[in-house]
Design a protein around this motif. Structure first.
Motif, PDB file in Angstrom:
ATOM      1  N   ASP A  53       0.874  -1.252  -0.388  1.00  0.00           N
ATOM      2  CA  ASP A  53      -0.032   0.119  -0.383  1.00  0.00           C
ATOM      3  C   ASP A  53       1.205   1.300  -0.174  1.00  0.00           C
ATOM      4  O   ASP A  53       1.538   1.113   0.750  1.00  0.00           O
ATOM      5  CB  ASP A  53      -0.724   0.059   1.329  1.00  0.00           C
ATOM      6  N   TYR A  54       0.293   2.283  -1.060  1.00  0.00           N
ATOM      7  CA  TYR A  54       0.648   3.298  -1.081  1.00  0.00           C
ATOM      8  C   TYR A  54      -0.151   4.454  -0.645  1.00  0.00           C
ATOM      9  O   TYR A  54      -0.635   4.737  -1.278  1.00  0.00           O
ATOM     10  CB  TYR A  54       1.526   3.605  -2.682  1.00  0.00           C
ATOM     11  N   LEU A  55       0.344   5.428   0.737  1.00  0.00           N
ATOM     12  CA  LEU A  55       0.405   6.463   1.253  1.00  0.00           C
ATOM     13  C   LEU A  55       0.927   7.786   0.188  1.00  0.00           C
ATOM     14  O   LEU A  55       2.155   7.773   0.779  1.00  0.00           O
ATOM     15  CB  LEU A  55       0.140   6.606   2.660  1.00  0.00           C
ATOM     16  N   MET A  56      -0.173   7.854   0.129  1.00  0.00           N
ATOM     17  CA  MET A  56       0.073   9.530  -1.341  1.00  0.00           C
ATOM     18  C   MET A  56      -0.897  10.714  -0.864  1.00  0.00           C
ATOM     19  O   MET A  56      -1.688  10.917   0.035  1.00  0.00           O
ATOM     20  CB  MET A  56      -0.164   9.122  -2.361  1.00  0.00           C
ATOM     21  N   SER A  57      -0.038  12.119  -1.125  1.00  0.00           N
ATOM     22  CA  SER A  57      -0.914  13.280  -0.249  1.00  0.00           C
ATOM     23  C   SER A  57      -0.652  14.446  -1.891  1.00  0.00           C
ATOM     24  O   SER A  57       0.629  14.480  -1.967  1.00  0.00           O
ATOM     25  CB  SER A  57       0.113  14.093   0.357  1.00  0.00           C
TER      26      SER A  57
END
Length: 173
Positions: free
Chosen positions: A3-7
Motif C-alpha cells: 500500500d502506498y499512502l499519497m498526498s
C-alpha cells in the motif's frame, strides 16, 4: 499487498499523475451526451483523510467537551498493488510504502494475545491457577520506505478510513 499512502495538493493533480498508471479514469463522455466525472479504480485506490488533531466545538448536555477532527491539507489516498513498485514510490506525493501482509500479521498476533489475556482472566475468575500469556513481542515494521520527516513522525495522526482493516496511523513519538 503493498500500500502506498499519497498526498497530493488536490484530486485533479492526483488524477493527472495516477490515471496514466491505470489507477483512475479521467472525465469523459458517458455515451449519452453527458460527461462522466473523473473517478478511481476502487479495487486499488482508497481516497481518505488524515486526522492530525481535534478541535473543541462545544459541550454536550452533561458539560463534557465535544470535539471535531482537524484534517491535514491536500488530497490523500492509498494505492494498493500486489508487489512493490518503484514507479509509485518515485512519485514525490508518495509518503509511505507499507507491506499489508506484515501489518495484518502484527494485528493478528496482538489479537491472539488479547484473547489469551481474556481467557486467562476468565480462568482466574473460575479459580484456576493459570500463568499470564506470553506477550507477542514488538511488531515487525510494515513500513518499507517513507518520506515523512522526523517532525511528522513525532506527531500523532490517524487515517479516517482503514485499508482492508490495516491501521496505518502514526502514534507519534
Amino acid at each position: 499487498m503493498i500500500d502506498y499512502l499519497m498526498s497530493f495538493p488536490d484530486e485533479a493533480t492526483a488524477h493527472a499523475v495516477l490515471d496514466p498508471l491505470g489507477f483512475g479514469y479521467p472525465a469523459g463522455p458517458d455515451g449519452e451526451g453527458g460527461t462522466l466525472p473523473a473517478r478511481w479504480d476502487e479495487s486499488r485506490v482508497l481516497p481518505l483523510r488524515v486526522i492530525v488533531g481535534e478541535q473543541p466545538v462545544g459541550k454536550d448536555e452533561a458539560g463534557n467537551p465535544l470535539t471535531s477532527p482537524v484534517y491535514a491539507g491536500g488530497f490523500w489516498l492509498a494505492v494498493s498493488t500486489p508487489e512493490p513498485r518503484d514507479d509509485l514510490y518515485a512519485i514525490p506525493a508518495c509518503m509511505r510504502e507499507a507491506d499489508r501482509r506484515i501489518a495484518e500479521a502484527n494485528a493478528a498476533r496482538r489479537e491472539i494475545y488479547e484473547e489469551a489475556v481474556e481467557e486467562a482472566e476468565a480462568a482466574r475468575e473460575r479459580g484456576e491457577d493459570v500463568a499470564d500469556p506470553e506477550p507477542p513481542g514488538p511488531d515487525q515494521s510494515y513500513v518499507l520506505r517513507e518520506r515523512f520527516t522526523p517532525e511528522q513522525l513525532a506527531a500523532p495522526w490517524r487515517l479516517d478510513r482503514q485499508w482492508c482493516g490495516c491501521d496505518y496511523s502514526n502514534p507519534g513519538a
